[in-house]
Scaffold this motif. Structure first.
Motif, mmCIF file in Angstrom:
data_model
loop_
_atom_site.group_PDB
_atom_site.id
_atom_site.type_symbol
_atom_site.label_atom_id
_atom_site.label_comp_id
_atom_site.label_asym_id
_atom_site.label_seq_id
_atom_site.Cartn_x
_atom_site.Cartn_y
_atom_site.Cartn_z
ATOM 1 N N MET A 1 42.619 32.971 62.621
ATOM 2 C CA MET A 1 42.563 34.027 63.662
ATOM 3 C C MET A 1 43.755 33.990 64.356
ATOM 4 O O MET A 1 44.408 32.629 64.739
ATOM 5 C CB MET A 1 41.201 33.757 64.770
ATOM 6 N N LYS A 2 44.335 35.178 64.774
ATOM 7 C CA LYS A 2 45.516 35.171 65.517
ATOM 8 C C LYS A 2 45.111 35.420 67.270
ATOM 9 O O LYS A 2 44.171 36.163 67.468
ATOM 10 C CB LYS A 2 46.348 36.404 64.896
ATOM 11 N N THR A 3 45.994 34.769 67.924
ATOM 12 C CA THR A 3 45.933 34.809 69.439
ATOM 13 C C THR A 3 46.654 35.807 69.912
ATOM 14 O O THR A 3 47.859 35.871 69.494
ATOM 15 C CB THR A 3 45.995 33.632 70.145
ATOM 16 N N VAL A 4 46.382 37.028 70.735
ATOM 17 C CA VAL A 4 46.900 38.073 71.106
ATOM 18 C C VAL A 4 47.273 38.070 72.763
ATOM 19 O O VAL A 4 46.163 37.972 73.191
ATOM 20 C CB VAL A 4 46.787 39.437 70.569
ATOM 21 N N LYS A 5 48.187 38.324 73.416
ATOM 22 C CA LYS A 5 48.128 38.296 75.046
ATOM 23 C C LYS A 5 48.829 39.702 75.128
ATOM 24 O O LYS A 5 49.696 40.130 74.541
ATOM 25 C CB LYS A 5 49.166 37.055 75.320
ATOM 26 N N ALA B 1 46.139 45.034 67.599
ATOM 27 C CA ALA B 1 46.947 44.312 67.504
ATOM 28 C C ALA B 1 48.012 44.690 66.181
ATOM 29 O O ALA B 1 48.971 44.227 66.202
ATOM 30 C CB ALA B 1 46.319 42.911 66.921
ATOM 31 N N GLN B 2 47.581 45.587 65.421
ATOM 32 C CA GLN B 2 48.354 46.082 64.418
ATOM 33 C C GLN B 2 49.370 47.022 64.821
ATOM 34 O O GLN B 2 50.710 46.898 64.509
ATOM 35 C CB GLN B 2 47.533 46.796 63.316
#
Length: 80
Positions: free
Chosen positions: A1-5, A49-50
């Protein structure tokens, strides 16, 4: 899983009143269907996120589906 801020600023606040107009065709009948004033009761931020796009969706008057408001954002209130 990717973390996005993310950092996004919503142009409206809960409790703000907005005027929702109806697009009437033909325009000559617009006087029979006036615009309505609604109250924002919930705000949802949808982030992709994309694409990196943040979209704000609003619930009006505590009922119904979430809608995207197409109006231009107004200036924030000054806090004194």
């Amino acid at each position: 899983m990717k973390t996005v801020k993310i950092s996004a600023l919503c142009p409206y606040e809960i409790g703000d009143k907005i005027t929702v107009g109806r697009e009437i065709h033909p325009p000559g009948l617009a006087f029979r269907f006036p615009a309505e004033e609604r109250t924002i009761t919930d705000i949802v931020c949808q982030y992709s996120a994309q694409t990196g796009e943040a979209v704000f969706l609003y619930e009006l008057d505590g009922r119904g589906p979430l809608v995207k408001i197409q109006e231009a954002p107004r200036r924030k209130r000054r806090r004194t």
